[in-house]
Design a protein around this motif. Sequence first.
Motif, short mmCIF file in Angstrom:
data_model
loop_
_atom_site.label_atom_id
_atom_site.label_comp_id
_atom_site.label_asym_id
_atom_site.label_seq_id
_atom_site.Cartn_x
_atom_site.Cartn_y
_atom_site.Cartn_z
N PHE A 1 -59.84 27.51 16.14
CA PHE A 1 -58.97 28.64 16.47
C PHE A 1 -58.56 29.39 15.21
CE2 PHE A 1 -58.41 26.31 20.45
CZ PHE A 1 -58.29 27.32 21.39
N ASP A 2 -58.16 30.65 15.42
CA ASP A 2 -57.73 31.52 14.33
C ASP A 2 -56.22 31.63 14.22
OD1 ASP A 2 -60.49 32.58 13.74
OD2 ASP A 2 -60.28 33.25 15.82
N ALA A 3 -55.51 31.34 15.29
CA ALA A 3 -54.06 31.53 15.33
C ALA A 3 -53.48 30.62 16.41
CB ALA A 3 -53.72 32.99 15.62
N VAL A 4 -52.15 30.57 16.45
CA VAL A 4 -51.44 29.72 17.41
C VAL A 4 -50.38 30.53 18.14
CG1 VAL A 4 -50.01 27.64 17.69
CG2 VAL A 4 -51.79 27.70 15.93
N GLU A 5 -50.26 30.27 19.43
CA GLU A 5 -49.13 30.77 20.22
C GLU A 5 -48.27 29.57 20.61
OE1 GLU A 5 -47.69 31.92 24.57
OE2 GLU A 5 -49.85 31.97 24.23
N PRO A 6 -47.14 29.33 19.95
CA PRO A 6 -46.28 28.20 20.30
C PRO A 6 -45.30 28.60 21.40
CG PRO A 6 -45.40 29.28 18.35
CD PRO A 6 -46.60 30.10 18.80
N ASP A 7 -45.35 27.89 22.50
CA ASP A 7 -44.52 28.27 23.65
C ASP A 7 -43.18 27.55 23.65
OD1 ASP A 7 -43.96 29.71 25.90
OD2 ASP A 7 -45.10 28.43 27.26
N ALA B 1 -34.42 26.27 12.50
CA ALA B 1 -35.04 25.21 11.70
C ALA B 1 -36.33 24.72 12.32
CB ALA B 1 -34.06 24.04 11.53
N TYR B 2 -36.32 24.51 13.63
CA TYR B 2 -37.52 24.01 14.32
C TYR B 2 -38.64 25.05 14.30
CZ TYR B 2 -40.41 21.83 17.95
OH TYR B 2 -41.44 21.25 18.65
N ASN B 3 -38.30 26.29 14.62
CA ASN B 3 -39.33 27.33 14.67
C ASN B 3 -39.96 27.57 13.31
OD1 ASN B 3 -38.53 27.50 17.31
ND2 ASN B 3 -37.78 29.60 17.21
N THR B 4 -39.14 27.52 12.26
CA THR B 4 -39.67 27.71 10.92
C THR B 4 -40.59 26.56 10.54
OG1 THR B 4 -37.63 28.88 10.34
CG2 THR B 4 -39.04 28.19 8.52
N TRP B 5 -40.21 25.35 10.93
CA TRP B 5 -41.08 24.19 10.68
C TRP B 5 -42.39 24.32 11.44
CZ3 TRP B 5 -41.90 20.00 14.34
CH2 TRP B 5 -42.74 18.99 13.83
N ILE B 6 -42.31 24.73 12.71
CA ILE B 6 -43.53 24.92 13.51
C ILE B 6 -44.45 25.94 12.84
CG2 ILE B 6 -44.33 26.00 15.66
CD1 ILE B 6 -43.60 23.09 16.04
N ALA B 7 -43.89 27.03 12.32
CA ALA B 7 -44.70 28.02 11.63
C ALA B 7 -45.39 27.42 10.41
CB ALA B 7 -43.85 29.22 11.23
N SER B 8 -44.69 26.51 9.73
CA SER B 8 -45.29 25.89 8.54
C SER B 8 -46.48 25.01 8.91
CB SER B 8 -44.24 25.07 7.78
OG SER B 8 -43.95 23.83 8.42
N LEU B 9 -46.45 24.39 10.10
CA LEU B 9 -47.58 23.59 10.54
C LEU B 9 -48.82 24.46 10.73
CD1 LEU B 9 -46.04 21.15 13.20
CD2 LEU B 9 -46.14 20.92 10.71
N ALA B 10 -48.62 25.64 11.30
CA ALA B 10 -49.75 26.56 11.49
C ALA B 10 -50.29 27.02 10.15
CB ALA B 10 -49.31 27.75 12.33
N HIS B 11 -49.41 27.46 9.28
CA HIS B 11 -49.86 28.02 8.01
C HIS B 11 -50.54 26.97 7.12
CE1 HIS B 11 -46.74 31.45 8.56
NE2 HIS B 11 -47.90 31.74 9.13
#
Length: 278
Positions: free
Chosen positions: A149-155, A175-185
């Motif tokens: 995949f090229d990107a993520v849509e976290p629901d 805090a959670y959303n920022t951490w989730i973004a770090s997993l993708a990046h």
Amino acid sequence: MRRLLTLVLFVLAACGGGGGSASATLPPSSAPAPTSSPAMWAPSTTDSFQWILSAPLDTTAPATVYDIDAFDATSSDVAALHALGRHAVCYINVGAFENWRPDASSFPPAVIGSAYAGWPGENWLDIRRMDLLGPIMNARFDTCASKGFDAVEPDNIDGYQNATGFALTASDQIAYNTWIASLAHARHLSIALKNDADQLQALLPSFDFAIDEDCWQQGWCAQLAPMRAAAKAVITVEYTDLTTAATFTGTDCPQAKSAGYYALLKHRNLDAWYTVCP
């Protein structure tokens, strides 16, 4: 997803709220950050979009970006989209438990909260427990990466605004959303801010584009303007159970075009059917 409801604070935010202990530190990503990779892809403001969570995958829509399910889609599906010159976004639920997923047994009972109203088999998660959710979410993001995949849509990244059974705060969610973004990046995947427009200003640096549901019908699309002002794509999705095709094309589309958003009309079950603005 399918919502009809509506910096990083790290340790303090992860420990906030009552109703259970929280992680003392953010769990690390299991993937190293890229060092010499080419620029990370993200949808542009000129891309077209198809969101389809039904199987088998229908690739007949002439969209440049397809948003498809992390578990149901195969590596071959993603490769087929790439062969057609399209990009693939990995839909993954990060805020709610789904009892039919292959990793459902990995979720400790302590993180499973109230039933998600209107969606049988789903329950909200205690996002403060990043210590317990860390291994699960890392594995899910690894799945997105390994399938190409090229990107993520976290629901479901706006649990703090819902009846989750946990005393979640806005700071917990940031805090959670920022951490989730770090997993993708860390996996060289761009990531969408899904709904949660109320926290867009705080989360804008961490998210690469936006996907929002029902915002024209519920009157909050203007909150997405900072995302577009930052030259990041905004995809707005309306559903046929709340509006008609005539209202979508006659009212929503002119507003979306004026704002620079890409607008899509879908069935709420996200099958292959869709309408785009003329």
